[in-house]
Design a protein around this motif. Structure first.
Motif, PDB file in Angstrom:
ATOM      1  N   UNK A  42      30.821  -0.794  33.922  1.00 17.52           N
ATOM      2  CA  UNK A  42      30.590  -1.287  35.104  1.00 17.52           C
ATOM      3  C   UNK A  42      29.978  -0.475  36.010  1.00 17.52           C
ATOM      4  N   UNK A  43      29.084  -1.355  36.886  1.00 17.31           N
ATOM      5  CA  UNK A  43      28.042  -0.797  37.672  1.00 17.31           C
ATOM      6  C   UNK A  43      28.586  -0.743  39.224  1.00 17.31           C
ATOM      7  N   UNK A  44      29.271  -1.525  39.574  1.00 20.81           N
ATOM      8  CA  UNK A  44      29.968  -1.721  40.973  1.00 20.81           C
ATOM      9  C   UNK A  44      30.867  -0.578  41.248  1.00 20.81           C
ATOM     10  N   UNK A  45      30.611   0.033  42.466  1.00 22.04           N
ATOM     11  CA  UNK A  45      31.507   1.418  42.905  1.00 22.04           C
ATOM     12  C   UNK A  45      32.798   0.883  42.924  1.00 22.04           C
ATOM     13  N   UNK A  46      33.986   1.708  42.057  1.00 14.37           N
ATOM     14  CA  UNK A  46      35.237   1.375  42.160  1.00 14.37           C
ATOM     15  C   UNK A  46      35.696   0.318  41.127  1.00 14.37           C
ATOM     16  N   UNK A  47      34.757  -0.260  40.442  1.00 10.65           N
ATOM     17  CA  UNK A  47      35.264  -1.259  39.481  1.00 10.65           C
ATOM     18  C   UNK A  47      35.714  -0.747  38.187  1.00 10.65           C
ATOM     19  N   UNK A  48      35.181   0.386  37.815  1.00 11.10           N
ATOM     20  CA  UNK A  48      35.552   1.146  36.508  1.00 11.10           C
ATOM     21  C   UNK A  48      37.075   1.331  36.610  1.00 11.10           C
ATOM     22  N   UNK A  49      37.694   1.831  37.614  1.00 13.07           N
ATOM     23  CA  UNK A  49      39.139   2.376  37.661  1.00 13.07           C
ATOM     24  C   UNK A  49      40.244   0.964  37.749  1.00 13.07           C
ATOM     25  N   UNK A  83      38.997  -1.817  36.289  1.00 11.45           N
ATOM     26  CA  UNK A  83      39.060  -2.449  34.891  1.00 11.45           C
ATOM     27  C   UNK A  83      39.857  -1.628  34.027  1.00 11.45           C
ATOM     28  N   UNK A  84      39.874  -0.311  34.107  1.00 11.04           N
ATOM     29  CA  UNK A  84      40.659   0.523  33.197  1.00 11.04           C
ATOM     30  C   UNK A  84      42.113   0.100  33.166  1.00 11.04           C
ATOM     31  N   UNK A  85      42.659   0.005  34.441  1.00 13.93           N
ATOM     32  CA  UNK A  85      43.930  -0.500  34.699  1.00 13.93           C
ATOM     33  C   UNK A  85      44.461  -1.675  34.335  1.00 13.93           C
ATOM     34  N   UNK A  86      43.237  -2.695  34.407  1.00 18.82           N
ATOM     35  CA  UNK A  86      43.583  -3.990  33.782  1.00 18.82           C
ATOM     36  C   UNK A  86      43.523  -3.853  32.289  1.00 18.82           C
ATOM     37  N   UNK A  87      42.666  -3.430  31.821  1.00 18.79           N
ATOM     38  CA  UNK A  87      42.189  -3.500  30.201  1.00 18.79           C
ATOM     39  C   UNK A  87      43.183  -2.616  29.338  1.00 18.79           C
ATOM     40  N   UNK A  88      43.706  -1.452  29.851  1.00 18.46           N
ATOM     41  CA  UNK A  88      44.398  -0.609  28.987  1.00 18.46           C
ATOM     42  C   UNK A  88      45.863  -0.968  29.153  1.00 18.46           C
ATOM     43  N   UNK A 137      29.225  -7.487  37.369  1.00 22.55           N
ATOM     44  CA  UNK A 137      29.445  -6.054  37.902  1.00 22.55           C
ATOM     45  C   UNK A 137      28.955  -5.268  36.786  1.00 22.55           C
ATOM     46  N   UNK A 138      28.729  -5.639  35.445  1.00 27.56           N
ATOM     47  CA  UNK A 138      28.455  -4.867  34.438  1.00 27.56           C
ATOM     48  C   UNK A 138      29.448  -4.441  33.469  1.00 27.56           C
ATOM     49  N   UNK A 139      30.688  -5.395  33.740  1.00 26.54           N
ATOM     50  CA  UNK A 139      31.768  -5.323  32.825  1.00 26.54           C
ATOM     51  C   UNK A 139      31.093  -5.818  31.534  1.00 26.54           C
ATOM     52  N   UNK A 140      30.196  -6.857  31.517  1.00 26.54           N
ATOM     53  CA  UNK A 140      29.711  -7.421  30.431  1.00 26.54           C
ATOM     54  C   UNK A 140      28.071  -7.282  30.558  1.00 26.54           C
TER      55      UNK A 140
END
Length: 261
Positions: free
Chosen positions: A183-190, A192-197, A249-252
């Motif tokens: 992910x490239x958008x600010x804050x999206x990684x955290x 995304x991690x919460x959702x995916x894991x 947002x860079x997820x893909x």
């Protein structure tokens, strides 16, 4: 320490390993482990994709097909083509005299794809081939387009698959590789991690009755190189004019490259 014990440690250290999710496994075992994952989830694979992406995977794939720009008469290879989503979208664009080969290492996934396409009346000009993308059974310069969606991160040697893609492309042909990325958008990684894991393995447990396979799939996404690193890998394989298109947002990310020689 005995000489026998030392030799045993040395021989064990020489066995090449690779990652299977967050596990380190012998390279020789990864292919069968990945086959096991997709054999387990084949019948629910499309439903799970819809649930996990809230249907957005269909938009990502539509964008891939649009950017591939298939034309009537062209020959297309869809690697890791599994259940046939991309093939179904590409097929009408290359007909009546073009063709598409759907290739996958997993027989169960191919069987689901062949059945789905047959149900839609997509039979003429389609071939299903069980094959390893790292050693393709096709001649050099055979295809105008090669697509690969959500499969390269599961390969033991992705660089070999990229070299094979380059080999089977015609001059001027293009490769389009769609894969989960960073992910490239600010804050999206955290988020995304919460959702995916937390949620994705739970959905896998409830719907596909297989938590472990979806835990692996989440981990395999995290182990995959970021956009720029993978772009360089494609260039190292010989592909030129490689472009990166970040989706959601860079997820893909969709990477597109050309064979120019």
């Amino acid at each position: 320490m005995s000489e026998h014990h030392e030799n045993g440690e040395q021989s064990q250290a020489l066995v090449p390993t690779t990652h299977f999710g967050y596990q380190e496994v012998p390279e020789t075992e990864k292919e069968q482990l990945v086959k096991g994952v997709f054999s387990s989830v084949a019948s629910k694979y499309d439903l799970m994709n819809d649930l996990m992406s809230l249907g957005v995977h269909r938009l990502w794939k539509r964008f891939t097909v649009d950017l591939a720009r298939p034309r009537p008469g062209q020959r297309v290879l869809d690697l890791a083509g599994g259940t046939g989503d991309l093939a179904a979208a590409i097929h009408p664009r290359v007909r009546p005299n073009g063709s598409i080969v759907v290739s996958d290492i997993n027989a169960e996934m191919l069987a689901v794809g062949e059945s789905r396409l047959a149900d839609k009346g997509i039979i003429a000009g389609v071939e299903f081939v069980e094959a390893n993308a790292e050693a393709l059974p096709f001649p050099d310069r055979e295809f105008d387009i090669v697509t690969l969606a959500f499969g390269i991160r599961n390969m033991t040697h992705p660089e070999r698959a990229l070299s094979e893609i380059y080999r089977v492309l015609k001059t001027g042909g293009r490769a389009l590789i769609l894969e989960f990325s960073h992910p490239r958008w600010p804050g999206l990684q955290s988020i995304y991690d919460l959702y995916s894991f937390n949620l994705l393995p739970r959905i896998g447990e409830l719907i596909a009755k297989d938590r472990e396979s979806y835990q692996y799939l989440v981990e395999s996404i995290r182990r995959f190189p970021d956009q720029e690193t993978f772009k360089v890998m494609m260039e190292d394989a010989g592909l030129a004019r490689v472009e990166v298109f970040n989706l959601s947002g860079g997820i893909v990310a969709l990477h597109r490259g050309f064979r120019m020689d």
